[in-house]
Design an enzyme around this catalytic site. Structure first.
Site, short mmCIF file in Angstrom:
data_model
loop_
_atom_site.label_atom_id
_atom_site.label_comp_id
_atom_site.label_asym_id
_atom_site.label_seq_id
_atom_site.Cartn_x
_atom_site.Cartn_y
_atom_site.Cartn_z
N GLY A 1 -0.16 -1.53 2.97
CA GLY A 1 0.81 -0.56 2.50
C GLY A 1 2.25 -1.01 2.69
O GLY A 1 3.12 -0.22 3.07
N GLY B 1 7.43 2.12 -2.90
CA GLY B 1 7.49 2.45 -4.32
C GLY B 1 6.20 2.17 -5.06
O GLY B 1 6.05 2.60 -6.20
N ASN B 2 5.27 1.46 -4.42
CA ASN B 2 3.95 1.19 -5.01
C ASN B 2 3.01 2.28 -4.49
O ASN B 2 2.56 2.23 -3.33
CB ASN B 2 3.49 -0.21 -4.60
N SER C 1 -0.56 1.28 -3.25
CA SER C 1 -0.50 0.57 -1.98
C SER C 1 -0.29 1.54 -0.82
O SER C 1 -0.95 1.44 0.22
CB SER C 1 0.63 -0.46 -2.02
N ASN D 1 3.95 -11.87 -10.81
CA ASN D 1 5.15 -11.98 -9.99
C ASN D 1 5.40 -13.40 -9.51
O ASN D 1 6.36 -13.64 -8.79
CB ASN D 1 5.05 -11.07 -8.77
N ARG E 1 6.49 -10.34 0.53
CA ARG E 1 6.49 -11.13 -0.70
C ARG E 1 7.63 -12.15 -0.71
O ARG E 1 7.54 -13.17 -1.39
CB ARG E 1 6.57 -10.22 -1.92
N GLU F 1 11.71 -10.44 -9.58
CA GLU F 1 10.30 -10.12 -9.37
C GLU F 1 9.39 -10.78 -10.40
O GLU F 1 8.23 -10.43 -10.53
CB GLU F 1 10.11 -8.60 -9.41
N ARG G 1 13.79 -3.11 -8.21
CA ARG G 1 13.63 -4.45 -7.67
C ARG G 1 14.32 -5.55 -8.47
O ARG G 1 14.90 -6.47 -7.92
CB ARG G 1 12.14 -4.77 -7.53
N HIS H 1 7.52 -2.16 -11.10
CA HIS H 1 7.79 -3.23 -12.06
C HIS H 1 7.66 -2.65 -13.47
O HIS H 1 6.91 -1.70 -13.70
CB HIS H 1 6.79 -4.38 -11.90
N ASP I 1 6.05 -3.80 -15.89
CA ASP I 1 4.70 -3.91 -16.47
C ASP I 1 3.78 -2.78 -16.05
O ASP I 1 2.61 -2.75 -16.45
CB ASP I 1 4.07 -5.28 -16.17
N CYS J 1 -1.20 -7.55 -13.76
CA CYS J 1 -0.58 -8.07 -12.53
C CYS J 1 -1.22 -9.37 -12.09
O CYS J 1 -0.58 -10.23 -11.50
CB CYS J 1 -0.71 -7.05 -11.40
#
Length: 440
Positions: free
Chosen positions: A20, A24-25, A28, A110, A138, A174, A210, A244, A246, A366
C-alpha cells in the site's frame, strides 16, 4: 520497411507483495498488508503474454528489478552483511523493507517513455526511463530499469536509451502511462500525446498529480520528437483515483478511448482539433452517464490494451480488458454496446485474469510498454527477450521452481526471502544470458 507495434511486458518478480505504498492508488490502499500470491501473479502475467502471442501479436518482456535493493539500505545507514541489514531494518525501520522489496517494476508502462524512429529527428528509437520520484519505492527503480532497457535494446545503431530526467519535483516523470502515440497508420509518422497532471511544483489535487508538464516537454526535446502535443489530465480524474492517465484513457493509431472526465475540457477541444487536422482521428468518449468515473477506475476499463489487428491495420481494433470489466455490470453492458457500434473501430474484447496485479493497482495496460518497431529494429532486439511459446514455457517453469505461493507482510523481515529472490533472479539471468543486468 514495415513497422509493427510490439508490447514488452514486465515479468512480475518473486517479492510481489501488497504494501500500500502508492498514495492515490485506491486498489493499492485497499489491499495494503494483505497476503499476496507471487507465483499466481507471475503466471497470470505470463498467460496474458501468451494470449497475445497466440492471437498473432509481437510480444516481448522485461526482467524484474532486483529486489530487495540493498544498496538503498546501505545508503540509508544500515551496515553489515545482507542478512544483518535486513534484520536491522526489520527492527529499526520496518517500513523501509516494503520500499526495497517492492515489485512495482512489473508495471512496464511506467518503465520509460518511447519515441519510435518514425517520429524522431535522428531516426532512432528513444527510451527515457521514468524517474518515478513521486513515491519512494518507485523512485529507486530507474537505475536498474536503464540497465534492463540497455540489455533488451542493445544495438546503438537503432536504439538510444537515455538516463532518467533530473530527479526534482518540477520534472516528475511517470513514463508511458501518461503518453500515447497516435497516427493514421503504423507506416507513417505519428503524434506524441503527452498528458500531464500539473504545470508547476505546487500540487493542487487531493492526491499527487504525478506527471509534470516540464518533464513531458523535456522528454520530447531529448528524443527529438517531431510532433508533440501536451494535454492536462483533469483534477477530477486524479482525485477519483486516476493516478496515471492510462487509468482513464488509452489510445492507439487514430483512436483515443477515454472517459468524459479524463482531461481538462478547454485543452481537450483544442488538442482534438489539432489531431483531426493531422489524421483520421476518432475520439471515443465514454460519458459519465454510461460509466461512472468510479466504475471506470475500479474496473480499470481504460487500462485495457487497445490493439490494432496483428497485421497493423486499425480499421478493426481489439481490447484486452481485465476480468473486472466483465464482472462490473455497467462496464460490461457498455462494452457490449461498444463493440456493436460500427461507427467506431473497437470490434472485440478479450478478458484476461490479472487479478494479482489489479489488487495492487495495475491492469493489463500497466503491465506493458508499447514500442513501434520496424522489421530491422525487431531483428536488432535482444532475441532472448522475444516472447515465443517456448520462451514463455521456460519462464513459467522458472516461476514454478522459485516463487512462493504466498507472501505475508511479516515475511519481508526474513532474510531467507532475500536469498530466495536473488537465487531466482540469478537463475533467470543465466536462462536469458544477461548476467550483467543485475548487481546484487
Amino acid at each position: 520497411m514495415t513497422f509493427h507495434e510490439m508490447n514488452f511486458d514486465g515479468l512480475i518478480g518473486p517479492t510481489h507483495n501488497y504494501s500500500g505504498l502508492a498514495v492515490g492508488n485506491l486498489a493499492s490502499a485497499k489491499n495494503a498488508k494483505n497476503t499476496s500470491f507471487p507465483k499466481e501473479a507471475a503466471l497470470q502475467g505470463i498467460e496474458k503474454m501468451r494470449t497475445l502471442v497466440r492471437k498473432g501479436y509481437k510480444q516481448g518482456f522485461f526482467l524484474p528489478n532486483a529486489r530487495p535493493d540493498l544498496s538503498v539500505l546501505r545508503n540509508l545507514g544500515f551496515t553489515g552483511t545482507n542478512s544483518q541489514m535486513i534484520n536491522k531494518a526489520a527492527k529499526q525501520a520496518p517500513e523501509l523493507l516494503s520500499m526495497v522489496y517492492s515489485a512495482s517494476s512489473m508495471w512496464a508502462a511506467n518503465a520509460a517513455t518511447v519515441t519510435p524512429s518514425l517520429d524522431s529527428r535522428d531516426g532512432k528509437v528513444h527510451f527515457t526511463p521514468a524517474n518515478l520520484l513521486t513515491t519512494a519505492h518507485r523512485a529507486i527503480e530507474h537505475p536498474q530499469t536503464e540497465r534492463i532497457l540497455k540489455t533488451v535494446f542493445n544495438n546503438s545503431k537503432y536504439f538510444k536509451v537515455h538516463s532518467a530526467l533530473y530527479s526534482q519535483n518540477e520534472f516528475a516523470d511517470e513514463g508511458a502511462a501518461n503518453h500515447t502515440r497516435l497516427g493514421g497508420t503504423y507506416q507513417e509518422p505519428g503524434v506524441g500525446l503527452f498528458v500531464y497532471g500539473r504545470s508547476s511544483q505546487a500540487n493542487l489535487t487531493r492526491f499527487p498529480a504525478r506527471q509534470t508538464l516540464k518533464a513531458s516537454q523535456a522528454i520530447a526535446r531529448s528524443h527529438g520528437t517531431r510532433e508533440a502535443l501536451f494535454l492536462q489530465q483533469s483534477s477530477v480524474a486524479i482525485d477519483a483515483g486516476a493516478f496515471h492517465n492510462d487509468v482513464v484513457a488509452v489510445g492507439n493509431g487514430p483512436a483515443l478511448f477515454f472517459h468524459e472526465d479524463a482531461f481538462v475540457a478547454e485543452q481537450q477541444t483544442a488538442i482534438f482539433s489539432s489531431l483531426a487536422e493531422q489524421m483520421p482521428f476518432k475520439a471515443i468518449c465514454v460519458s459519465r452517464d454510461e460509466v461512472s468515473l468510479a466504475d471506470a477506475i475500479s474496473s480499470y476499463l481504460f487500462n485495457s490494451q487497445l490493439l490494432a489487428n496483428p497485421d497493423g491495420s486499425t480499421g478493426e481494433m481489439h481490447l484486452i480488458a481485465p476480468t473486472e470489466c466483465r464482472d462490473n455490470k455497467a462496464v460490461f453492458a457498455y462494452l457490449e454496446r461498444l463493440i456493436a457500434d460500427t461507427t467506431q473501430p473497437i470490434r472485440s474484447v478479450t478478458y484476461v485474469d490479472v487479478r494479482q496485479s489489479m489488487s495492487n493497482g495495475g491492469g493489463p495496460a500497466c503491465l506493458r510498454l508499447r514500442v513501434l518497431l520496424s522489421d530491422d529494429e525487431i531483428a536488432a532486439v535482444n532475441p532472448n527477450f522475444i516472447a515465443t511459446e517456448e520462451q514463455l514455457n521456460a519462464l513459467s517453469d522458472w516461476v514454478n521452481q522459485h516463487y512462493r505461493d504466498e507472501l505475508a507482510p511479516a515475511d519481508l523481515a526474513d532474510p531467507e526471502l532475500m536469498i530466495e529472490s536473488y537465487d531466482a533472479l540469478t537463475d533467470l539471468a543465466d536462462l536469458l544470458g544477461c548476467e550483467a543486468a543485475y548487481k546484487f
